[in-house]
Scaffold this active site. Sequence first.
Site, mmCIF file in Angstrom:
data_model
loop_
_atom_site.group_PDB
_atom_site.id
_atom_site.type_symbol
_atom_site.label_atom_id
_atom_site.label_comp_id
_atom_site.label_asym_id
_atom_site.label_seq_id
_atom_site.Cartn_x
_atom_site.Cartn_y
_atom_site.Cartn_z
ATOM 1 N N GLU A 1 -0.788 -48.888 -38.347
ATOM 2 C CA GLU A 1 -0.636 -48.561 -36.929
ATOM 3 C C GLU A 1 -0.244 -49.844 -36.218
ATOM 4 O OE1 GLU A 1 -0.570 -45.710 -35.619
ATOM 5 O OE2 GLU A 1 -1.202 -44.588 -37.373
ATOM 6 N N CYS B 1 -1.111 -50.859 -27.281
ATOM 7 C CA CYS B 1 0.026 -50.765 -28.203
ATOM 8 C C CYS B 1 1.072 -49.756 -27.735
ATOM 9 C CB CYS B 1 -0.451 -50.430 -29.610
ATOM 10 S SG CYS B 1 -1.319 -48.859 -29.745
ATOM 11 N N GLY C 1 -2.651 -53.220 -35.913
ATOM 12 C CA GLY C 1 -2.332 -54.561 -35.450
ATOM 13 C C GLY C 1 -0.842 -54.739 -35.268
ATOM 14 N N ASN C 2 -0.342 -55.925 -35.585
ATOM 15 C CA ASN C 2 1.083 -56.219 -35.392
ATOM 16 C C ASN C 2 1.853 -56.143 -36.696
ATOM 17 O OD1 ASN C 2 1.185 -58.993 -36.669
ATOM 18 N ND2 ASN C 2 -0.299 -59.426 -35.058
ATOM 19 N N VAL D 1 1.464 -59.136 -39.490
ATOM 20 C CA VAL D 1 0.296 -59.004 -40.360
ATOM 21 C C VAL D 1 0.404 -57.728 -41.197
ATOM 22 C CG1 VAL D 1 -2.223 -58.810 -40.435
ATOM 23 C CG2 VAL D 1 -1.134 -60.320 -38.765
ATOM 24 N N GLY D 2 0.995 -56.687 -40.606
ATOM 25 C CA GLY D 2 1.179 -55.439 -41.343
ATOM 26 C C GLY D 2 1.939 -55.637 -42.641
#
Length: 499
Positions: free
Chosen positions: A210, A244, A188-189, A192-193
């Site tokens: 990732e 991505c 994700g982004n 949020v990571g």
Amino acid sequence: MSREQKAVERARKAFLTGRSKPLEHRIRQLKNLQRFLLEREKEIAEAIKKDLNKSEAGTQLYETLGLEGEIILAVKKLAEWVAPRPVEKNLLTISDTVYIQPEPLGVVLIIGAWNYPWAVTIQPLIGAIAAGNAAVVKPSEVCVHTAKVMEDLLPAYIDKELYPVVTGGVSETQELLRQRFDHVFYTGNSMVGKLVMEAAAKHLTPITLELGGKSPCYIDKNCDIPIACRRVTWGKYSNCGQTCIAPDYILCEPSIQGRVLEEIKKSIKAFYTEDPKTCPDYGRIINQRHFKRIMAMTEDSTIAIGGDSDESTCYIAPTVLKDVQVNSKVMQEEIFGPLLPILTVSGVDEAIDFINKGEKPLALYIFSPDDKVIKKVIAETSSGGVLANDCLVHYSVSALPFGGVGNSGMGSYHGKFSFDNLSHLRGCLIKQLKMEGVNDMRYPPHTAKKLFWARFFILKNPDLGFIGRMTLLTIIAVVAAMVLQVRGGRKVCVWGGGW
């Protein structure tokens, strides 16, 4: 007990039975997963059509075909991957059994993303199954239809206790992250990571992130510009730019900017017709929130190509922006949509400097016929991956690790890298309970003579073949017998140890 907690508890209980570990079980589950992809091809394609407007052929090309390849590779190589891995010995361990034994981590949490909801969710699951783990699968709630298919159909093919699917939104994900896992795999982004990493830290749980970032694309003035632009156009606008590793922006010299624009325009027409809105191979933005976010990025730049949009259908045409500055809105975050800014630089040195001033990207693209230019960019920048004279295709190579660095993520997967990432590589050394005399140098009292021999055996690591090792063992045995000394009425070896 919450639904999420129950799923985790069932997965851990199933893992503790040991049934996920046998090679036969892993292979059977992987083959069942492959059968699911083949037998449920229609349901998978229909769901993605509803979520992202992907065509059936596009779904196979970008989502399930790569998964089939990963499964075939894992089934073929799994016996080799799970086997003990011999390692180089030193003189202290020359007669010992020394190896690395891959073992399962335990229960893995896989949090998928919405842009390629099958590829980036099931591919980590393949690695988790291959490594002998249990895995809780959390598909993205943004792809509502795909998540439903995954929840309803996947348990009919693979062990539903070992590999449960948990659906839901933010609250359900937060509840999962409160549980203890042995590894968390998030796609994700970066925003949020950071939250995922914070939650995992409470249990000292290792993670794979990732993420993404602004992947640059440098086009050298000496390259074949029509071919370069065709490949960039494909890489950028596939999945409506929601990739991505899509080229996020172009860097080129002012002298070729006009040609680059012209060739990209030709390629857009060739790929998606005069009216991409009616083209079955051109996707849509996932929802209106992302539509508004992307459209806001165009406000302070000049639209050179495209620009058409329709909020009601989340349609944004393939668009190229020029007159873009470093502080333009489109340069402040990963675009994740069909906007392609062009910035001009004086040459490769300024391009490198520009890239290095930003966060480390997930991918970096170079188009040049000159190997020196390509090697210079590779040597003087850092990115998760690098690809010269094409876009995206490094993702499809299972022999390459796929992952980010710095702000674009941590950890990698694909092929054997998935297996290793989701395994504990356990160091093992097996000695025999004999020849205790040769260990004298490590026991107190410590003396200069013992230290001399310790330095010799620890620091000298000759590269010996089988015959050399056997010869050395013979010599050591003979010499050890010759230097036995009588101490306090008993014989001990004053040197040697641990072979």
